[in-house]
Design an enzyme around this catalytic site. Structure first.
Site, short mmCIF file in Angstrom:
data_model
loop_
_atom_site.label_atom_id
_atom_site.label_comp_id
_atom_site.label_asym_id
_atom_site.label_seq_id
_atom_site.Cartn_x
_atom_site.Cartn_y
_atom_site.Cartn_z
N SER A 142 0.32 13.78 -8.93
CA SER A 142 1.39 12.83 -9.24
C SER A 142 2.25 13.47 -10.32
O SER A 142 1.80 14.40 -11.01
CB SER A 142 0.76 11.54 -9.77
N TYR A 155 -5.73 7.14 -14.73
CA TYR A 155 -4.93 7.78 -13.68
C TYR A 155 -4.33 9.10 -14.19
O TYR A 155 -4.42 10.13 -13.53
CB TYR A 155 -3.83 6.81 -13.25
P1 NAD Z 1 -1.84 4.12 -0.35
O1 NAD Z 1 -2.47 2.99 -1.09
O2 NAD Z 1 -0.80 3.85 0.67
O3 NAD Z 1 -2.97 5.02 0.30
C1 NAD Z 1 -4.14 5.33 -0.38
C2 NAD Z 1 -5.15 5.81 0.63
O4 NAD Z 1 -6.38 6.08 -0.05
C3 NAD Z 1 -5.48 4.75 1.69
O5 NAD Z 1 -5.74 5.37 2.93
C4 NAD Z 1 -6.76 4.11 1.15
O6 NAD Z 1 -7.56 3.51 2.14
C5 NAD Z 1 -7.42 5.35 0.56
N1 NAD Z 1 -8.45 5.06 -0.40
C6 NAD Z 1 -8.40 4.30 -1.51
N2 NAD Z 1 -9.60 4.28 -2.11
C7 NAD Z 1 -10.42 5.05 -1.36
C8 NAD Z 1 -11.78 5.42 -1.46
N3 NAD Z 1 -12.57 4.97 -2.45
N4 NAD Z 1 -12.30 6.22 -0.51
C9 NAD Z 1 -11.53 6.66 0.53
N5 NAD Z 1 -10.23 6.36 0.67
C10 NAD Z 1 -9.69 5.55 -0.27
O7 NAD Z 1 -1.29 5.08 -1.50
P2 NAD Z 1 -0.30 6.33 -1.49
O8 NAD Z 1 0.87 5.92 -2.29
O9 NAD Z 1 -0.10 6.89 -0.14
O10 NAD Z 1 -1.16 7.33 -2.39
C11 NAD Z 1 -1.76 8.50 -1.91
C12 NAD Z 1 -1.95 9.45 -3.09
O11 NAD Z 1 -0.68 9.78 -3.62
C13 NAD Z 1 -2.77 8.87 -4.23
O12 NAD Z 1 -3.63 9.87 -4.74
C14 NAD Z 1 -1.71 8.50 -5.25
O13 NAD Z 1 -2.22 8.53 -6.57
C15 NAD Z 1 -0.69 9.61 -5.01
N6 NAD Z 1 0.64 9.29 -5.50
C16 NAD Z 1 1.32 8.21 -4.99
C17 NAD Z 1 2.60 7.97 -5.49
C18 NAD Z 1 3.43 6.82 -5.00
O14 NAD Z 1 4.45 6.54 -5.63
N7 NAD Z 1 3.07 6.15 -3.92
C19 NAD Z 1 3.15 8.78 -6.47
C20 NAD Z 1 2.42 9.86 -6.95
C21 NAD Z 1 1.16 10.09 -6.44
#
Ligand code: NAD
Length: 260
Positions: A142, A155
């Protein structure tokens, strides 16, 4: 581009992970999906990816907070595809609270799911990658892997740690044809962020548009959300042979946030 390769994408039932899994399948890779969600919806997505792209797609419901689950999923992928060439450590959760109010169990869960799971998965697949002389480790951290924001201690710590783990993997196995890199997205509009918009609008008593402009995108100079397709395109490039010399990098895809 990835014909004959086999990948595991953690947290790929939703958001960024699903977009990466889709891009990999569309470019010829067999893919192990992982994450939580409605069983029927996951099965529909799995079958659709197989039919549309003519690759093998499997699903494993491993909880990334449980090391034994992570190892079992790696073994299932090796059994199904014969090998694992690419891992994407993407699963992540968030808990927002001041440090002195952060529940201990949320700290432990965020570190386990966002950071330790990557260690356990990489440890499980690295021997095979080394033996074949080719591998790709792609971590989704991130902008919070590069800079801090208040109230996000677990985080921010986990995402900084993920970059450190990625760099160490990179320098340890570089001579085996394995690269390890970290993608650092700014805000991407996924279910994770949609939840935050709703929570903050309620907490501050302001409309969602104001939360987006004045809170989430305040440092994101581009003033729009990053898209999941933009992240998937970078992951696809990092997985390709063309990216063989990119390793130990932490690549910001954040509309200018971390340089603002
Ligand atoms: P999301 O909530 O849409 O997806 C998260 C995924 O992780 C889902 O498939 C969920 O089922 C899975 N998950 C959660 N806990 C889990 C566990 N204990 N075991 C297995 N799977 C698990 O979120 P996203 O926004 O697509 O995030 C994906 C990654 O990107 C994360 O690591 C998040 O920190 C990172 N990220 C997101 C953003 C954003 O703005 N959306 C920004 C920077 C980084």
């Amino acid at each position: 581009m990835l014909n004959g390769k086999a990948a595991i994408v953690t947290g790929s039932t939703s958001g960024i992970g699903l977009a990466i899994a889709t891009a990999f399948a569309a470019h010829g890779a067999d893919v192990m999906l992982n994450g939580f969600g409605d069983a029927n919806a996951i099965e529909t997505a799995r079958v659709q990816l197989e039919r549309e792209h003519g690759v093998r797609v499997r699903y494993n419901p491993a909880d990334m907070g449980v090391p034994q689950d992570v190892r079992r999923m790696a073994q299932q992928a090796i059994d199904a595809f014969g090998k694992v060439d690419i891992v994407v450590n993407n699963a992540g959760i968030q808990h927002v609270a001041p440090i002195d109010e952060q529940p201990d169990d949320r700290w432990d869960a965020v570190i386990a799911i966002n950071l330790s799971s990557a260690f356990h998965l990489v440890k499980a697949v690295l021997p095979g990658m080394k033996a074949r002389g080719w591998g790709r480790v792609i971590n989704v951290a991130s902008a919070h892997g590069l800079v801090a924001s208040p109230f996000k201690a677990p985080y921010v710590a986990a995402k900084h740690g993920l970059i450190g783990l990625s760099k160490t993997v990179a320098v340890e196995v570089a001579e085996h044809g394995i690269t390890s890199n970290t993608i650092c997205p700014g805000y991407v509009k996924t279910p994770l962020v949609e939840g935050q918009i709703a929570e903050q609008a309620k907490a501050h008593g302001i409309p969602a548009e104001n939360v987006i402009r004045d809170v989430l995108l305040v440092h994101q100079a581009r003033k729009r959300f990053v898209t999941v397709e933009e992240i998937a395109a970078l992951a696809l490039f990092l997985a390709s042979d063309a990216a063989a010399s990119i390793t130990a990098a932490a690549l910001a895809v954040d509309g200018g946030w971390t340089q603002h």
